[in-house]
Design a protein around this motif. Sequence first.
Motif, PDB file in Angstrom:
ATOM      1  N   ASP A   1      45.316  11.936  14.987  1.00 28.73           N
ATOM      2  CA  ASP A   1      44.149  11.376  14.298  1.00 28.73           C
ATOM      3  C   ASP A   1      44.278  11.371  12.779  1.00 28.73           C
ATOM      4  OD1 ASP A   1      43.890  14.050  13.668  1.00 28.73           O
ATOM      5  OD2 ASP A   1      41.896  14.305  14.551  1.00 28.73           O
ATOM      6  N   ASP A   2      45.492  11.448  12.258  1.00 34.70           N
ATOM      7  CA  ASP A   2      45.673  11.415  10.808  1.00 34.70           C
ATOM      8  C   ASP A   2      45.576   9.983  10.295  1.00 34.70           C
ATOM      9  OD1 ASP A   2      48.034  10.915  12.259  1.00 34.70           O
ATOM     10  OD2 ASP A   2      49.241  11.170  10.452  1.00 34.70           O
ATOM     11  N   ALA A   3      45.388   9.865   8.969  1.00 34.78           N
ATOM     12  CA  ALA A   3      45.226   8.540   8.358  1.00 34.78           C
ATOM     13  C   ALA A   3      46.482   7.698   8.499  1.00 34.78           C
ATOM     14  CB  ALA A   3      44.869   8.699   6.873  1.00 34.78           C
TER      15      ALA A   3
ATOM     16  N   HIS B   1      46.082  18.171  11.923  1.00 34.74           N
ATOM     17  CA  HIS B   1      45.469  17.047  12.624  1.00 34.74           C
ATOM     18  C   HIS B   1      45.500  17.305  14.127  1.00 34.74           C
ATOM     19  CE1 HIS B   1      45.366  14.719   8.918  1.00 34.74           C
ATOM     20  NE2 HIS B   1      46.623  15.089   8.701  1.00 34.74           N
ATOM     21  N   ALA B   2      44.661  16.604  14.859  1.00 36.91           N
ATOM     22  CA  ALA B   2      44.543  16.816  16.303  1.00 36.91           C
ATOM     23  C   ALA B   2      45.145  15.647  17.069  1.00 36.91           C
ATOM     24  CB  ALA B   2      43.075  16.993  16.699  1.00 36.91           C
TER      25      ALA B   2
ATOM     26  N   PHE C   1      50.022  24.376  18.755  1.00 37.10           N
ATOM     27  CA  PHE C   1      48.633  23.950  18.684  1.00 37.10           C
ATOM     28  C   PHE C   1      47.724  25.146  18.410  1.00 37.10           C
ATOM     29  CE2 PHE C   1      50.799  20.665  21.020  1.00 37.10           C
ATOM     30  CZ  PHE C   1      50.215  19.493  20.566  1.00 37.10           C
ATOM     31  N   ALA C   2      46.536  24.847  17.927  1.00 35.50           N
ATOM     32  CA  ALA C   2      45.607  25.905  17.515  1.00 35.50           C
ATOM     33  C   ALA C   2      45.161  26.786  18.674  1.00 35.50           C
ATOM     34  CB  ALA C   2      44.382  25.283  16.825  1.00 35.50           C
ATOM     35  N   ASP C   3      45.232  26.295  19.903  1.00 32.90           N
ATOM     36  CA  ASP C   3      44.812  27.108  21.047  1.00 32.90           C
ATOM     37  C   ASP C   3      45.935  27.991  21.585  1.00 32.90           C
ATOM     38  OD1 ASP C   3      46.466  25.283  22.251  1.00 32.90           O
ATOM     39  OD2 ASP C   3      44.986  24.531  23.695  1.00 32.90           O
ATOM     40  N   GLY C   4      47.072  28.031  20.874  1.00 31.22           N
ATOM     41  CA  GLY C   4      48.175  28.897  21.268  1.00 31.22           C
ATOM     42  C   GLY C   4      49.254  28.222  22.078  1.00 31.22           C
ATOM     43  N   ARG C   5      49.002  27.030  22.567  1.00 30.60           N
ATOM     44  CA  ARG C   5      50.024  26.332  23.339  1.00 30.60           C
ATOM     45  C   ARG C   5      51.107  25.759  22.428  1.00 30.60           C
ATOM     46  NH1 ARG C   5      46.681  22.507  27.355  1.00 30.60           N
ATOM     47  NH2 ARG C   5      45.174  22.537  25.616  1.00 30.60           N
ATOM     48  N   GLU C   6      52.316  25.657  22.955  1.00 32.84           N
ATOM     49  CA  GLU C   6      53.438  25.101  22.207  1.00 32.84           C
ATOM     50  C   GLU C   6      54.147  24.042  23.038  1.00 32.84           C
ATOM     51  OE1 GLU C   6      56.216  27.725  20.438  1.00 32.84           O
ATOM     52  OE2 GLU C   6      54.709  28.961  19.430  1.00 32.84           O
ATOM     53  N   LEU C   7      54.462  22.948  22.388  1.00 31.07           N
ATOM     54  CA  LEU C   7      55.232  21.863  22.996  1.00 31.07           C
ATOM     55  C   LEU C   7      56.633  21.897  22.399  1.00 31.07           C
ATOM     56  CD1 LEU C   7      55.329  19.198  24.714  1.00 31.07           C
ATOM     57  CD2 LEU C   7      54.594  18.011  22.639  1.00 31.07           C
TER      58      LEU C   7
ATOM     59  N   VAL D   1      46.870  20.680  15.450  1.00 27.90           N
ATOM     60  CA  VAL D   1      48.263  21.114  15.324  1.00 27.90           C
ATOM     61  C   VAL D   1      48.378  22.112  14.184  1.00 27.90           C
ATOM     62  CG1 VAL D   1      50.623  20.368  14.788  1.00 27.90           C
ATOM     63  CG2 VAL D   1      49.158  18.944  16.229  1.00 27.90           C
ATOM     64  N   GLU D   2      48.973  23.268  14.452  1.00 28.23           N
ATOM     65  CA  GLU D   2      49.220  24.254  13.387  1.00 28.23           C
ATOM     66  C   GLU D   2      50.516  23.942  12.649  1.00 28.23           C
ATOM     67  OE1 GLU D   2      49.018  28.270  14.720  1.00 28.23           O
ATOM     68  OE2 GLU D   2      46.816  28.223  14.917  1.00 28.23           O
ATOM     69  N   PHE D   3      51.559  23.615  13.379  1.00 28.43           N
ATOM     70  CA  PHE D   3      52.795  23.155  12.734  1.00 28.43           C
ATOM     71  C   PHE D   3      53.592  22.319  13.726  1.00 28.43           C
ATOM     72  CE2 PHE D   3      54.183  27.366  14.371  1.00 28.43           C
ATOM     73  CZ  PHE D   3      55.271  26.974  15.149  1.00 28.43           C
TER      74      PHE D   3
END
Length: 206
Positions: free
Chosen positions: A29-31, A13-14, A88-94, A73-75
């Motif tokens: 943006d998940d349900a 989800h984003a 995140f899918a663009d390579g950034r990490e929080l 989000v990848e994980f």
Amino acid sequence: MSRLCCALPVAGHALRDVEGDGRFCLEFDDAAESCLFIEGPFFLSAGGEVEGFVPPHAEWVQDVLLSLIGVRVEFARYDRNSSLRIKFADGRELFVPDGPFEDWHYSNNTGTRLHGGLVVSAECIKGHAAQRPVVSAQPSPWSLSVLARVDDARRGAASAKARATASGHDRHRRGTLPRHEARRARLEPCWRRSGAPRSRVRRGSR
């Protein structure tokens, strides 16, 4: 063995929105309408660069998080010591490290509630402190580039709104506004002068 053992249900989800200043709320943006609250220090990495953010946060810090909106989000995983890492899918990490307080909270509309910082050891805190980069009160060149993109997007939205407003005024001057819109524009000065609510203006008044 990896210390990452549990996951937040936001993978795939984003990020939808970011609210707050001292206490950031990341909405997905998940349900299930997942929300992640960040109340302590956090770090954001991209392209080998890592930048840390420690409260009280400056206003521009929220803009850095806003740059993640729309990115999938990848994980999102946290370990037994409550350190949270979101890729995140663009390579950034929080990354939200474990600390002496509950530095992050997760909740959704299904009743799931998770809190970080509940199980913390002195050894773990010391290990993270040794790995943390120097935190600056000013944005780094990387953050400045992110802020520039956010500012460009805001200016574009403001410009589009201004063009739409100007177009409406032009239509009114040419007499091409629909009848109900023209009447509303004609009565607007009356409402402003009298201070009366719109419902008190009698129908058919000129």
